[in-house]
Design a protein around this motif. Structure first.
Motif, PDB file in Angstrom:
ATOM      1  N   LEU A 189       0.887  -1.403   0.068  1.00  0.00           N
ATOM      2  CA  LEU A 189       0.111  -0.067   0.012  1.00  0.00           C
ATOM      3  C   LEU A 189       0.828   1.181   0.056  1.00  0.00           C
ATOM      4  O   LEU A 189       0.478   2.250  -0.525  1.00  0.00           O
ATOM      5  CB  LEU A 189      -0.943   0.137   1.182  1.00  0.00           C
ATOM      6  N   THR A 190       2.102   1.352   0.712  1.00  0.00           N
ATOM      7  CA  THR A 190       2.776   2.416   0.694  1.00  0.00           C
ATOM      8  C   THR A 190       3.919   2.519  -0.211  1.00  0.00           C
ATOM      9  O   THR A 190       4.892   3.377  -0.053  1.00  0.00           O
ATOM     10  CB  THR A 190       3.607   2.642   2.244  1.00  0.00           C
ATOM     11  N   ALA A 191       4.065   1.654  -1.294  1.00  0.00           N
ATOM     12  CA  ALA A 191       5.010   1.567  -2.194  1.00  0.00           C
ATOM     13  C   ALA A 191       4.733   2.906  -3.234  1.00  0.00           C
ATOM     14  O   ALA A 191       3.958   3.310  -3.342  1.00  0.00           O
ATOM     15  CB  ALA A 191       4.842   0.304  -3.185  1.00  0.00           C
ATOM     16  N   VAL A 192       5.891   3.430  -3.706  1.00  0.00           N
ATOM     17  CA  VAL A 192       5.727   4.830  -4.241  1.00  0.00           C
ATOM     18  C   VAL A 192       5.277   4.436  -5.641  1.00  0.00           C
ATOM     19  O   VAL A 192       5.808   3.463  -6.302  1.00  0.00           O
ATOM     20  CB  VAL A 192       7.241   5.181  -4.635  1.00  0.00           C
ATOM     21  N   ARG A 193       4.252   5.344  -5.860  1.00  0.00           N
ATOM     22  CA  ARG A 193       3.770   5.170  -7.401  1.00  0.00           C
ATOM     23  C   ARG A 193       3.233   6.705  -7.847  1.00  0.00           C
ATOM     24  O   ARG A 193       2.948   7.441  -7.032  1.00  0.00           O
ATOM     25  CB  ARG A 193       2.283   4.187  -7.150  1.00  0.00           C
ATOM     26  N   SER A 194       2.818   6.515  -9.063  1.00  0.00           N
ATOM     27  CA  SER A 194       2.466   7.730  -9.412  1.00  0.00           C
ATOM     28  C   SER A 194       0.807   7.557  -9.881  1.00  0.00           C
ATOM     29  O   SER A 194       0.804   6.974 -11.207  1.00  0.00           O
ATOM     30  CB  SER A 194       3.319   8.051 -10.903  1.00  0.00           C
ATOM     31  N   ALA A 195       0.086   7.871  -8.935  1.00  0.00           N
ATOM     32  CA  ALA A 195      -1.301   7.531  -9.162  1.00  0.00           C
ATOM     33  C   ALA A 195      -1.843   8.829  -8.282  1.00  0.00           C
ATOM     34  O   ALA A 195      -1.460   9.527  -7.542  1.00  0.00           O
ATOM     35  CB  ALA A 195      -1.724   6.147  -8.583  1.00  0.00           C
ATOM     36  N   CYS A 196      -3.316   8.734  -8.297  1.00  0.00           N
ATOM     37  CA  CYS A 196      -4.215   9.608  -7.783  1.00  0.00           C
ATOM     38  C   CYS A 196      -4.437   9.384  -6.314  1.00  0.00           C
ATOM     39  O   CYS A 196      -4.535  10.282  -5.357  1.00  0.00           O
ATOM     40  CB  CYS A 196      -5.366   9.887  -8.425  1.00  0.00           C
ATOM     41  N   ILE A 197      -3.945   8.101  -5.892  1.00  0.00           N
ATOM     42  CA  ILE A 197      -4.163   7.595  -4.719  1.00  0.00           C
ATOM     43  C   ILE A 197      -2.518   7.374  -4.370  1.00  0.00           C
ATOM     44  O   ILE A 197      -2.068   6.517  -4.699  1.00  0.00           O
ATOM     45  CB  ILE A 197      -4.981   6.676  -4.279  1.00  0.00           C
ATOM     46  N   ALA A 198      -2.035   8.106  -3.236  1.00  0.00           N
ATOM     47  CA  ALA A 198      -0.605   7.890  -3.022  1.00  0.00           C
ATOM     48  C   ALA A 198      -0.589   7.867  -1.594  1.00  0.00           C
ATOM     49  O   ALA A 198      -1.247   8.280  -0.571  1.00  0.00           O
ATOM     50  CB  ALA A 198       0.244   9.071  -3.409  1.00  0.00           C
TER      51      ALA A 198
END
Length: 128
Positions: free
Chosen positions: A94-103
């Motif tokens: 859940l806390t992995a870095v990602r480029s998304a609207c939920i971060a």
């Protein structure tokens, strides 16, 4: 001599709504917290529609709610492949870095005797 209550090492991260990843603007909409030793994971959300509309006019709150429901399903241990993982593994996913609207923010550590009370205090201070 009375025994001291056991202190638990935990990690928490803020859940953020990022409507435009390119702009990097966000609003804290939730909190996820985990204690590996206790196999404990909890999350909660607070969608302030007035604040979202003021900062991001035209925000699709219904879509945001559905996306957060998926996040919550994983945190609660749904029957999905990721939901079946141990609490600390779900937290890492859940806390992995990602480029998304939920971060999420980077995880932060702490120590607490009462995980539920600490979660409630952090939620009140950082999200509400």
């Amino acid at each position: 001599m009375p025994l001291k209550p056991e202190r638990n090492l935990y990690e928490y991260a803020l859940v953020r709504y990022v409507p435009s990843v390119e702009r990097g603007e966000f609003v804290n909409v939730g909190l996820v917290m985990m204690c590996k030793r206790r196999r404990w994971l909890r999350c909660r959300f607070n969608i302030d529609e007035g604040r979202l509309d003021a900062l991001f006019p035209g925000c699709d709150v219904g879509l945001l709610e559905r996306q957060l429901a998926s996040f919550d399903d994983v945190a609660r241990g749904s029957r999905s492949p990721i939901g079946c993982l141990e609490a600390h593994e779900r937290f890492r996913w859940l806390t992995a870095v990602r480029s998304a609207c939920i971060a999420t923010s980077r995880p932060h550590p702490g120590l607490a005797e009462d995980l539920d009370a600490k979660f409630d205090a952090l939620f009140a201070e950082l999200v509400q």
